[in-house]
Design a protein around this motif. Structure first.
Motif, short mmCIF file in Angstrom:
data_model
loop_
_atom_site.label_atom_id
_atom_site.label_comp_id
_atom_site.label_asym_id
_atom_site.label_seq_id
_atom_site.Cartn_x
_atom_site.Cartn_y
_atom_site.Cartn_z
N GLY A 265 0.72 -3.30 -5.22
CA GLY A 265 1.01 -2.12 -4.42
C GLY A 265 1.12 -2.37 -2.94
N SER A 266 0.66 -3.54 -2.47
CA SER A 266 0.64 -3.83 -1.03
C SER A 266 1.58 -4.95 -0.63
N LEU A 267 1.44 -6.11 -1.28
CA LEU A 267 2.11 -7.32 -0.79
C LEU A 267 2.49 -8.25 -1.92
N VAL A 268 3.69 -8.79 -1.83
CA VAL A 268 4.09 -9.97 -2.60
C VAL A 268 4.48 -11.05 -1.59
N TRP A 269 3.81 -12.19 -1.69
CA TRP A 269 4.11 -13.34 -0.83
C TRP A 269 4.72 -14.40 -1.73
N THR A 270 6.00 -14.72 -1.50
CA THR A 270 6.68 -15.63 -2.43
C THR A 270 6.30 -17.08 -2.23
N GLY A 271 5.79 -17.44 -1.04
CA GLY A 271 5.72 -18.86 -0.74
C GLY A 271 7.12 -19.43 -0.65
N ASP A 272 7.22 -20.74 -0.61
CA ASP A 272 8.53 -21.39 -0.53
C ASP A 272 9.23 -21.27 -1.87
N THR A 273 10.47 -20.80 -1.86
CA THR A 273 11.14 -20.59 -3.14
C THR A 273 12.63 -20.37 -2.98
N ARG A 274 13.36 -20.65 -4.03
CA ARG A 274 14.71 -20.15 -4.24
C ARG A 274 14.59 -18.70 -4.72
N PRO A 275 15.70 -17.98 -4.85
CA PRO A 275 15.59 -16.60 -5.36
C PRO A 275 14.94 -16.56 -6.74
N GLY B 124 2.35 -14.31 14.96
CA GLY B 124 1.36 -13.46 15.59
C GLY B 124 1.50 -11.99 15.25
N GLU B 125 2.56 -11.59 14.58
CA GLU B 125 2.80 -10.18 14.28
C GLU B 125 1.77 -9.65 13.27
N LEU B 126 1.38 -8.40 13.45
CA LEU B 126 0.52 -7.70 12.50
C LEU B 126 1.39 -6.68 11.78
N VAL B 127 1.45 -6.81 10.46
CA VAL B 127 2.32 -5.97 9.64
C VAL B 127 1.44 -5.05 8.79
N ALA B 128 1.64 -3.76 8.93
CA ALA B 128 0.86 -2.79 8.15
C ALA B 128 1.28 -2.85 6.69
N LEU B 129 0.30 -2.82 5.80
CA LEU B 129 0.54 -2.79 4.36
C LEU B 129 0.09 -1.46 3.79
N LYS B 130 0.71 -1.07 2.68
CA LYS B 130 0.24 0.11 1.97
C LYS B 130 -1.11 -0.21 1.31
N PRO B 131 -1.95 0.78 1.13
CA PRO B 131 -3.22 0.54 0.42
C PRO B 131 -2.95 -0.05 -0.96
N THR B 132 -3.75 -1.02 -1.34
CA THR B 132 -3.52 -1.67 -2.62
C THR B 132 -3.87 -0.75 -3.79
N THR B 133 -3.13 -0.92 -4.87
CA THR B 133 -3.43 -0.24 -6.13
C THR B 133 -3.93 -1.25 -7.16
#
Length: 252
Positions: free
Chosen positions: A156-166, A236-245
């Motif tokens: 519900g908040s974040l997907v971090w792909t890491g290094d990847t192709r599509p 350095g950017e701070l990115v707001a995330l939705k609350p996790t589900t």
């Protein structure tokens, strides 16, 4: 509960001026879980928070993502409050690769008496793991060689792909709850990394609109991606995330 993502670095291995790709999930403004441990990224973490990360997830073992471990070993080993307490969540198939890269050196201390992993609490993980009562999910990505790179989901908040192709088939399952998708993307792709043309070919527009692009090659590349209408991450950017589900339990 406030969740955010702070970007320690957004560049590829050559773009040292952008920092090695690394980020920290924050909860209530405090570092909660750090993703990877690159050299420039660790410097940015220490400069911002003034202390070592307490918990890390490792996506893969290319040196721009793990080169900070030697310095982190020294920071932890000689600090009694840290030694053996920095939690490393490592996909099980990466454990031998991580050991080969950063842990398998004779006598990490010249005077002897220490093993590299004495400084850390290594936790091999599979398709999911718990951190401070919150369940996170792990999934394989397409980077360089099968089963050598993994992404992370905070439901519900974040997907971090890491290094990847599509990875359209993976994101159809792992990014189906409206998450922000932090995605590897440069202006031009190669056999190990995504280019913007690759993402435009493989992903629907509604998914692209949720992407935050990082791991690009220069500030100029970032500007070019922005000019094409995409959101890029900045060091350095701070990115707001939705609350996790994500599933949670009380561990107090």
């Amino acid at each position: 509960m406030a969740w955010d993502l702070r970007l320690q670095g957004v560049g590829n291995a050559s773009a040292v001026e952008l920092g090695s790709a690394m980020a920290t999930i924050e909860r209530h403004g405090q570092p909660w879980l750090t993703i990877d441990c690159g050299g420039e990224g660790l410097t940015a973490f220490l400069d911002h928070y003034g202390r070592a990360p307490q918990a890390l997830f490792i996506t893969h073992t290319h040196l721009d993502h793990v080169a900070g471990f030697e310095r982190l070993f020294v920071e932890a080993y000689f600090n009694p409050s840290l030694r053996g307490r920095i939690r490393l969540y490592v996909p099980a198939k990466l454990v031998p690769l991580l050991h080969q890269r950063v842990g398998d050196y004779p006598n990490p201390l010249a005077e002897g008496g220490a093993n590299f992993w004495d400084a850390f609490q290594v936790i091999p993980v599979g398709e999911s793991f718990w951190h401070q009562g919150v369940r996170l999910e792990v999934f394989p990505v397409r980077h360089h060689w099968p089963d050598t790179a993994f992404g992370l989901r905070l439901h519900g908040s974040l997907v971090w792909t890491g290094d990847t192709r599509p990875i359209p088939e993976m994101l159809a399952r792992m990014a189906d709850a409206g998450e922000l998708i932090a995605h590897d993307c440069a202006l031009h792709g190669n056999p190990s990394h995504s280019g913007i043309d690759d993402l435009e070919r493989e992903y629907p527009q509604v998914l692209l609109e949720r992407c935050l692009l990082y791991h690009y090659g220069s500030a100029q590349e970032g500007e070019a991606l922005e000019a094409r209408g995409y959101r890029i991450g900045r060091q350095g950017e701070l990115v707001a995330l939705k609350p996790t589900t994500a599933m949670q339990v009380d561990v107090a």
